[in-house]
Design an enzyme around this catalytic site. Sequence first.
Site, PDB file in Angstrom:
ATOM      1  CB  SER A  81      10.322 -55.023  28.099  1.00 50.15           C
ATOM      2  OG  SER A  81       9.970 -53.164  26.393  1.00 50.15           O
ATOM      3  CE1 TYR A 139      12.942 -50.048  27.757  1.00 48.66           C
ATOM      4  CE2 TYR A 139      12.160 -51.206  26.054  1.00 48.66           C
ATOM      5  CZ  TYR A 139      12.099 -51.105  27.094  1.00 48.66           C
ATOM      6  OH  TYR A 139      11.218 -51.214  27.657  1.00 48.66           O
TER       7      TYR A 139
END
Length: 322
Positions: free
Chosen positions: A164, A190
């Site tokens: 990501s 994350y």
Amino acid sequence: MADRIKSAFGPYTDARDVVAGQDLTGKVAIVTGGATGIGIETAKALAGAGAEVVIAVRKPDLAEAAVAEINAVAKGAKASWSMLDLSSFKSIRAFAERWGDRPLNLLINNAGVMACPLAYTEDGLEMQIGTNHFGHFLLSVLLAPNLVAGAQSGWGSRLVSLSSIGHRRSPVHFEDPNFRHRPYDKWEAYGQAKTANALFAVGFDQRFKDRNVRAFSVMPGGIMTPLQRHLPLEEQKAMGWIDDDGKVREGFKTPAQGASTSVWAAVGGELDGVGGLYLEDLHEAAPWTKESGWSGVMPYALDPEQADRLWALSVKTTGAGA
């Protein structure tokens, strides 16, 4: 980077258009998290081109519904599902044991968790890196012999690791990856996990490219899926993802569009003979800059030395892949 690899497709191409005209009959694919979001769209595209697809999921009710949806568009082999909880090494090993010595052509490491409150897996790992990276690492190295066997058919096997743009939030903190001694920040956690996903593709490709198995990491783009389940609406509004009326901002992709780069990574002919790349919008990503915003890749996410260091840590953590 004028020599970046590009496809013939645009960033908003549907996944099914990426495989249009391809025949994947006889090929076998596993898609983790294949019951919802871009996972099911990835599975549908591959099945629609003739591949036999197994979705690896942890919720039987969602799995049954997803398999029915995939089989509605499948061409040839029928899709099926198998239980997999990536936050449990026991569950991962059980999945690999059930798979046995069956050849595998495509492993799409799609499942993930994002920005959750601090929690730990049953093996004592911070939930985001534990699930997104260490879980997929163990699954991948256990299935590596199956990918090698699949490549012996002459059609090179591929592993796709979902990363990501969030990786820019943090490199891997090797001294304390599990937030045992530093304050927890859900977005830093994350980011670390997504950096690990990219570095894993570098490390896996380096170790298996000589056996005709290549690996890529993928940035799918901004998509509204169950991945946002831990984010309150007010936070999504504050980040500009949705407006005050709940409308998704311009630029977000549909799940089918979000799956397209994963599918290209799995079957794109432009990628033959290469690996370890970070892909986005159906092309090889350029280095991230402040001006590039929501695109590009940080150098630390493709650093071979960092990839080797992560591999060593992952071997120590999971007990596999030495």
